[in-house]
Design a protein around this motif. Sequence first.
Motif, PDB file in Angstrom:
ATOM      1  N   LEU A 157      12.301  -5.387  -5.588  1.00 22.65           N
ATOM      2  CA  LEU A 157      11.006  -5.123  -6.191  1.00 22.65           C
ATOM      3  C   LEU A 157       9.877  -5.832  -5.434  1.00 22.65           C
ATOM      4  O   LEU A 157      10.043  -6.956  -4.968  1.00 22.65           O
ATOM      5  CB  LEU A 157      11.004  -5.568  -7.652  1.00 22.65           C
ATOM      6  CG  LEU A 157      11.965  -4.829  -8.599  1.00 22.65           C
ATOM      7  CD1 LEU A 157      11.894  -5.441  -9.997  1.00 22.65           C
ATOM      8  CD2 LEU A 157      11.649  -3.340  -8.643  1.00 22.65           C
ATOM      9  N   VAL A 158       8.750  -5.160  -5.340  1.00 23.82           N
ATOM     10  CA  VAL A 158       7.552  -5.720  -4.718  1.00 23.82           C
ATOM     11  C   VAL A 158       6.460  -5.731  -5.787  1.00 23.82           C
ATOM     12  O   VAL A 158       6.057  -4.663  -6.261  1.00 23.82           O
ATOM     13  CB  VAL A 158       7.104  -4.885  -3.502  1.00 23.82           C
ATOM     14  CG1 VAL A 158       5.823  -5.457  -2.909  1.00 23.82           C
ATOM     15  CG2 VAL A 158       8.212  -4.851  -2.448  1.00 23.82           C
ATOM     16  N   PRO A 159       5.978  -6.897  -6.206  1.00 27.03           N
ATOM     17  CA  PRO A 159       4.992  -6.965  -7.288  1.00 27.03           C
ATOM     18  C   PRO A 159       3.730  -6.171  -6.960  1.00 27.03           C
ATOM     19  O   PRO A 159       3.166  -6.292  -5.869  1.00 27.03           O
ATOM     20  CB  PRO A 159       4.692  -8.461  -7.406  1.00 27.03           C
ATOM     21  CG  PRO A 159       5.928  -9.139  -6.874  1.00 27.03           C
ATOM     22  CD  PRO A 159       6.402  -8.247  -5.768  1.00 27.03           C
ATOM     23  N   GLU A 160       3.279  -5.364  -7.911  1.00 26.38           N
ATOM     24  CA  GLU A 160       2.118  -4.513  -7.676  1.00 26.38           C
ATOM     25  C   GLU A 160       0.854  -5.326  -7.425  1.00 26.38           C
ATOM     26  O   GLU A 160      -0.002  -4.922  -6.630  1.00 26.38           O
ATOM     27  CB  GLU A 160       1.938  -3.560  -8.859  1.00 26.38           C
ATOM     28  CG  GLU A 160       3.063  -2.549  -8.967  1.00 26.38           C
ATOM     29  CD  GLU A 160       2.870  -1.552 -10.091  1.00 26.38           C
ATOM     30  OE1 GLU A 160       1.795  -1.575 -10.746  1.00 26.38           O
ATOM     31  OE2 GLU A 160       3.788  -0.742 -10.324  1.00 26.38           O
ATOM     32  N   ASP A 161       0.711  -6.450  -8.087  1.00 22.31           N
ATOM     33  CA  ASP A 161      -0.469  -7.288  -7.857  1.00 22.31           C
ATOM     34  C   ASP A 161      -0.531  -7.740  -6.400  1.00 22.31           C
ATOM     35  O   ASP A 161      -1.628  -7.830  -5.823  1.00 22.31           O
ATOM     36  CB  ASP A 161      -0.446  -8.514  -8.778  1.00 22.31           C
ATOM     37  CG  ASP A 161      -0.757  -8.169 -10.225  1.00 22.31           C
ATOM     38  OD1 ASP A 161      -1.186  -7.027 -10.490  1.00 22.31           O
ATOM     39  OD2 ASP A 161      -0.565  -9.044 -11.092  1.00 22.31           O
ATOM     40  N   GLU A 162       0.630  -8.029  -5.808  1.00 24.67           N
ATOM     41  CA  GLU A 162       0.656  -8.457  -4.409  1.00 24.67           C
ATOM     42  C   GLU A 162       0.278  -7.313  -3.476  1.00 24.67           C
ATOM     43  O   GLU A 162      -0.385  -7.527  -2.452  1.00 24.67           O
ATOM     44  CB  GLU A 162       2.043  -8.999  -4.059  1.00 24.67           C
ATOM     45  CG  GLU A 162       2.401 -10.298  -4.794  1.00 24.67           C
ATOM     46  CD  GLU A 162       3.761 -10.845  -4.394  1.00 24.67           C
ATOM     47  OE1 GLU A 162       4.338 -10.361  -3.384  1.00 24.67           O
ATOM     48  OE2 GLU A 162       4.248 -11.758  -5.096  1.00 24.67           O
ATOM     49  N   VAL A 163       0.681  -6.093  -3.823  1.00 26.86           N
ATOM     50  CA  VAL A 163       0.329  -4.919  -3.010  1.00 26.86           C
ATOM     51  C   VAL A 163      -1.182  -4.742  -2.981  1.00 26.86           C
ATOM     52  O   VAL A 163      -1.790  -4.587  -1.908  1.00 26.86           O
ATOM     53  CB  VAL A 163       1.019  -3.657  -3.572  1.00 26.86           C
ATOM     54  CG1 VAL A 163       0.498  -2.408  -2.858  1.00 26.86           C
ATOM     55  CG2 VAL A 163       2.528  -3.762  -3.440  1.00 26.86           C
ATOM     56  N   ILE A 164      -1.812  -4.773  -4.144  1.00 26.63           N
ATOM     57  CA  ILE A 164      -3.259  -4.561  -4.226  1.00 26.63           C
ATOM     58  C   ILE A 164      -4.004  -5.707  -3.550  1.00 26.63           C
ATOM     59  O   ILE A 164      -4.987  -5.491  -2.819  1.00 26.63           O
ATOM     60  CB  ILE A 164      -3.705  -4.398  -5.684  1.00 26.63           C
ATOM     61  CG1 ILE A 164      -3.018  -3.169  -6.313  1.00 26.63           C
ATOM     62  CG2 ILE A 164      -5.221  -4.273  -5.773  1.00 26.63           C
ATOM     63  CD1 ILE A 164      -3.290  -1.859  -5.615  1.00 26.63           C
TER      64      ILE A 164
END
Length: 312
Positions: A157-164
Amino acid sequence: MQTTHTYDVLISEVGPRDGLQSVARTMATADKFAWIDALVAAGLQEIEVGSFVSPKLLPQMADTADVVRHARGHAGVTIMALVPNLRGAQAAMQAGVHKITMPISASRAHSLANVRKTPEEMVDEVRQIAALRDDIAPGVHIEAGISTAFGCTLQGLVPEDEVIALAVACVEAGVDECGLSDTTGMANPAQVRRLFTRLIAQLGDRAGAAHMHNTRGLGLANCLAAHEAGTRTFDASLAGLGGCPYAPGASGNVVTEDLVFMFEAMGIRTGVDLARLIAAREPLALGLPGEPLYGMTPLAGLPKGFAPQHYR
């Protein structure tokens, strides 16, 4: 970077880079020229023609500078190349690309495997490339693609907050636009709609392309979800060639032919001539004899009475 047709969505053809770097054989330079000529004839207005990387790592891309120079002979087409670092960016600008795209992975494990740098170090690389562009090639457009935005085969999993947050950091470092890539083919439509909605809310008109893979059969559904969120640029690969050599099991880009058919059937203009697009599979097959070619639309043909949107 002029356009020759009106379109509602821009189809960015990535097969000559993403597709060819993912097959074991190297297509001859002359065959690449013929394939790109056929893609242009079909009406594609942005083509990623190669990548500026070490030929020791990707011998398939050793002739990219020659391919760029040939492709630039076509008026009205944006010629793009992938660059992983400052050295590659300098070579791309010197070759005459209109646009460079950088893979910035949100997964630390994938970033280290793919470019041997952390995501933070890649943002620093973006800053240096933007400064170089301003100095030697101010007309070149810089795009960042946030790789593994929807999950990673190495990290999970890749945290969405980190992507943005990473996308925002790339824009602050100097890119002109930033898109999201389903590098590993793990995305689902709800996730895609959610992340692109957040990206557009954060970046506005600097939110870039959706780069989807069809690894689990959800490529078109994910593109439609991105469109519903407001995305208007979509990467695709003729005959579905492509994947990622540093993401095990991540095969299969979205098939350009199927994506164009979906949008045109919905009344959404792509500016691409489907018959000529399907014909562009022939020079690809000649250049890579025996290589599997994918796509439901070329196999089934166009439905009786199908009326594509007017190309203007």
